[in-house]
Design a protein around this motif. Sequence first.
Motif, PDB file in Angstrom:
ATOM      1  N   ALA A 256       0.820  -1.216   0.000  1.00  0.00           N
ATOM      2  CA  ALA A 256       0.000   0.000   0.000  1.00  0.00           C
ATOM      3  C   ALA A 256       0.846   1.254   0.000  1.00  0.00           C
ATOM      4  CB  ALA A 256      -0.938  -0.004   1.211  1.00  0.00           C
ATOM      5  N   HIS A 257       2.005   1.235   0.679  1.00  0.00           N
ATOM      6  CA  HIS A 257       2.770   2.462   0.862  1.00  0.00           C
ATOM      7  C   HIS A 257       4.203   2.367   0.331  1.00  0.00           C
ATOM      8  CE1 HIS A 257      -0.448   4.117   3.284  1.00  0.00           C
ATOM      9  NE2 HIS A 257      -0.469   3.013   3.985  1.00  0.00           N
ATOM     10  N   GLY A 258       4.732   1.163   0.157  1.00  0.00           N
ATOM     11  CA  GLY A 258       6.134   1.033  -0.175  1.00  0.00           C
ATOM     12  C   GLY A 258       6.463   1.225  -1.634  1.00  0.00           C
ATOM     13  N   PHE A 259       5.462   1.111  -2.542  1.00  0.00           N
ATOM     14  CA  PHE A 259       5.747   1.169  -3.964  1.00  0.00           C
ATOM     15  C   PHE A 259       5.188   2.430  -4.640  1.00  0.00           C
ATOM     16  CE2 PHE A 259       5.546  -3.456  -3.014  1.00  0.00           C
ATOM     17  CZ  PHE A 259       6.872  -3.766  -3.293  1.00  0.00           C
ATOM     18  N   PHE A 260       4.127   2.994  -4.112  1.00  0.00           N
ATOM     19  CA  PHE A 260       3.533   4.165  -4.741  1.00  0.00           C
ATOM     20  C   PHE A 260       4.487   5.349  -4.602  1.00  0.00           C
ATOM     21  CE2 PHE A 260       0.671   7.755  -5.274  1.00  0.00           C
ATOM     22  CZ  PHE A 260      -0.119   7.331  -6.329  1.00  0.00           C
ATOM     23  N   MET A 261       4.771   6.006  -5.722  1.00  0.00           N
ATOM     24  CA  MET A 261       5.799   7.049  -5.761  1.00  0.00           C
ATOM     25  C   MET A 261       5.190   8.429  -5.483  1.00  0.00           C
ATOM     26  SD  MET A 261       8.107   5.650  -8.963  1.00  0.00           S
ATOM     27  CE  MET A 261       6.711   5.437 -10.084  1.00  0.00           C
ATOM     28  N   TYR A 262       4.862   8.657  -4.202  1.00  0.00           N
ATOM     29  CA  TYR A 262       4.271   9.936  -3.806  1.00  0.00           C
ATOM     30  C   TYR A 262       5.189  11.103  -4.148  1.00  0.00           C
ATOM     31  CZ  TYR A 262       1.000   7.199  -0.951  1.00  0.00           C
ATOM     32  OH  TYR A 262       0.045   6.319  -0.513  1.00  0.00           O
ATOM     33  N   ASP A 263       6.494  10.933  -3.933  1.00  0.00           N
ATOM     34  CA  ASP A 263       7.454  12.031  -4.051  1.00  0.00           C
ATOM     35  C   ASP A 263       8.392  11.886  -5.248  1.00  0.00           C
ATOM     36  OD1 ASP A 263       6.469  13.293  -1.794  1.00  0.00           O
ATOM     37  OD2 ASP A 263       7.817  12.240  -0.439  1.00  0.00           O
ATOM     38  N   SER A 264       8.026  11.105  -6.258  1.00  0.00           N
ATOM     39  CA  SER A 264       8.914  10.886  -7.399  1.00  0.00           C
ATOM     40  C   SER A 264       8.261  11.353  -8.694  1.00  0.00           C
ATOM     41  CB  SER A 264       9.282   9.401  -7.524  1.00  0.00           C
ATOM     42  OG  SER A 264      10.112   8.998  -6.460  1.00  0.00           O
ATOM     43  N   LYS A 265       9.088  11.900  -9.564  1.00  0.00           N
ATOM     44  CA  LYS A 265       8.618  12.336 -10.876  1.00  0.00           C
ATOM     45  C   LYS A 265       9.611  11.894 -11.937  1.00  0.00           C
ATOM     46  CE  LYS A 265      10.804  16.907 -10.344  1.00  0.00           C
ATOM     47  NZ  LYS A 265      10.557  18.365 -10.256  1.00  0.00           N
ATOM     48  N   ALA A 266       9.116  11.769 -13.155  1.00  0.00           N
ATOM     49  CA  ALA A 266       9.969  11.456 -14.298  1.00  0.00           C
ATOM     50  C   ALA A 266      10.497  12.752 -14.891  1.00  0.00           C
ATOM     51  CB  ALA A 266       9.189  10.674 -15.345  1.00  0.00           C
ATOM     52  N   VAL A 267      11.800  12.795 -15.160  1.00  0.00           N
ATOM     53  CA  VAL A 267      12.440  13.967 -15.760  1.00  0.00           C
ATOM     54  C   VAL A 267      12.981  13.536 -17.126  1.00  0.00           C
ATOM     55  CG1 VAL A 267      14.198  15.734 -15.512  1.00  0.00           C
ATOM     56  CG2 VAL A 267      13.058  14.836 -13.483  1.00  0.00           C
ATOM     57  N   LEU A 268      12.387  14.073 -18.200  1.00  0.00           N
ATOM     58  CA  LEU A 268      12.682  13.632 -19.556  1.00  0.00           C
ATOM     59  C   LEU A 268      13.299  14.787 -20.332  1.00  0.00           C
ATOM     60  CD1 LEU A 268       9.262  11.817 -20.117  1.00  0.00           C
ATOM     61  CD2 LEU A 268      11.349  10.895 -19.069  1.00  0.00           C
ATOM     62  N   SER A 269      14.629  14.721 -20.472  1.00  0.00           N
ATOM     63  CA  SER A 269      15.355  15.805 -21.148  1.00  0.00           C
ATOM     64  C   SER A 269      15.538  15.546 -22.635  1.00  0.00           C
ATOM     65  CB  SER A 269      16.728  16.006 -20.488  1.00  0.00           C
ATOM     66  OG  SER A 269      16.587  16.321 -19.123  1.00  0.00           O
ATOM     67  N   ASP A 270      15.666  14.278 -23.029  1.00  0.00           N
ATOM     68  CA  ASP A 270      15.807  13.907 -24.432  1.00  0.00           C
ATOM     69  C   ASP A 270      15.390  12.448 -24.575  1.00  0.00           C
ATOM     70  OD1 ASP A 270      18.071  12.342 -23.615  1.00  0.00           O
ATOM     71  OD2 ASP A 270      19.337  14.113 -23.799  1.00  0.00           O
ATOM     72  N   CYS A 271      15.680  11.858 -25.742  1.00  0.00           N
ATOM     73  CA  CYS A 271      15.219  10.498 -26.015  1.00  0.00           C
ATOM     74  C   CYS A 271      16.074   9.423 -25.355  1.00  0.00           C
ATOM     75  CB  CYS A 271      15.152  10.263 -27.523  1.00  0.00           C
ATOM     76  SG  CYS A 271      13.800  11.178 -28.320  1.00  0.00           S
ATOM     77  N   ARG A 272      17.028   9.812 -24.540  1.00  0.00           N
ATOM     78  CA  ARG A 272      17.753   8.832 -23.727  1.00  0.00           C
ATOM     79  C   ARG A 272      17.111   8.651 -22.366  1.00  0.00           C
ATOM     80  NH1 ARG A 272      23.507  11.625 -23.958  1.00  0.00           N
ATOM     81  NH2 ARG A 272      22.072  13.393 -23.671  1.00  0.00           N
ATOM     82  N   ASP A 273      16.149   9.491 -22.035  1.00  0.00           N
ATOM     83  CA  ASP A 273      15.454   9.420 -20.751  1.00  0.00           C
ATOM     84  C   ASP A 273      14.052   8.863 -20.979  1.00  0.00           C
ATOM     85  OD1 ASP A 273      17.686  10.725 -19.687  1.00  0.00           O
ATOM     86  OD2 ASP A 273      16.799  12.701 -20.029  1.00  0.00           O
ATOM     87  N   TYR A 274      13.805   7.661 -20.518  1.00  0.00           N
ATOM     88  CA  TYR A 274      12.480   7.073 -20.679  1.00  0.00           C
ATOM     89  C   TYR A 274      12.258   5.991 -19.625  1.00  0.00           C
ATOM     90  CZ  TYR A 274      15.177   3.517 -23.232  1.00  0.00           C
ATOM     91  OH  TYR A 274      16.097   2.576 -23.584  1.00  0.00           O
ATOM     92  N   TRP A 275      10.984   5.723 -19.357  1.00  0.00           N
ATOM     93  CA  TRP A 275      10.558   4.664 -18.433  1.00  0.00           C
ATOM     94  C   TRP A 275       9.812   3.607 -19.234  1.00  0.00           C
ATOM     95  CZ3 TRP A 275       8.498   6.515 -13.035  1.00  0.00           C
ATOM     96  CH2 TRP A 275       9.374   7.486 -12.516  1.00  0.00           C
ATOM     97  N   THR A 276       9.987   2.339 -18.874  1.00  0.00           N
ATOM     98  CA  THR A 276       9.331   1.235 -19.570  1.00  0.00           C
ATOM     99  C   THR A 276       8.482   0.440 -18.592  1.00  0.00           C
ATOM    100  OG1 THR A 276      11.210   1.069 -21.097  1.00  0.00           O
ATOM    101  CG2 THR A 276       9.667  -0.784 -21.038  1.00  0.00           C
TER     102      THR A 276
END
Length: 325
Positions: A44-64
Amino acid sequence: MRGISRRMKPGTVDLHSAIREKKFTDLFSQLLLLWIISSSVRQAHGFFMYDSKAVLSDCRDYWTFQDRERIPLLFQMTVCVDVRVVSPGHWLAFSYSSPRAPRFDLGLEGDANSLYAWLLGVKHRFPVRLAPQVWHQLCLRRDSLRNTFSMEVNGSSGEHQRTVIARVIPPNGELTLGCRPRDATPGLDWGKVELYLFRMWGDVGQHQTCEDGSVAGWESRQWSISQPRAQTRDTQLGCGKIQRKRHRRNSGNMGQNTQMTTVPDSVAKEFVSTPGAYGLADVPALSGAGKRCLHIRRGHLSVLISQFIRALFKAVPLAKKEHYI
């Protein structure tokens, strides 16, 4: 006679065995309960990313997205994501492509003049400009039963709806946040964008601000990140601030030595509906609006489990050999 114990009364050995078995069952049930609670709290609390964001500067930065098989055939779909344009240029928030699809089955991108939504290989333009350096919530909704496709910008969706007659969104595709190297267009000026709270549901209903998705959610275990700089912690993000405010309120109500551990409704419902199965006959029914709460002293969960294990071995001694004449 020496070396031979006195004759035991009939039924004595069975009675002792039954007592040991009852103690073992009770202690094991309570130990199992603690393990289930700790697992539920982690989920319930250990995986949800309350304080995290994705920072995408170019096409080398991505999440899968890691669990492709979890994405079903979607007759109805809602995708929401918070977007913040940091520097001007073209950006790609997310894309979803089923196997052998030549173009995106679903996607969201933008530039200084418009937003663009992909649906089954077709790119739809919406004349929406996002103010830079400000968080915006963008939601896409697809209802193949009513042939509608809409975009909602900061809660407003009336003027951004299209009639689209097309098939359903196919399953088991590749879901990505950001632009991958193979998606890069030569000569295109890419901007820097930040994403928060990407979530996907298999319906077209309204969802709460910090509600996790049913198909894909904002959980760290569901995503792999191309490189460390593509993720950062930000204590000013909305759900993180709400979570800390709720935690401070709960801590203040319960004192300095306790904290509130919230157990998901499904787990609490199972505990209340079948107390005997978990050795909870003496526990009063839990109550609450939508959730139940159990109070556990801070940092004491592992200690309690250790104590139960030690008590378990004390309560179930090795059976002594009995000799009969």
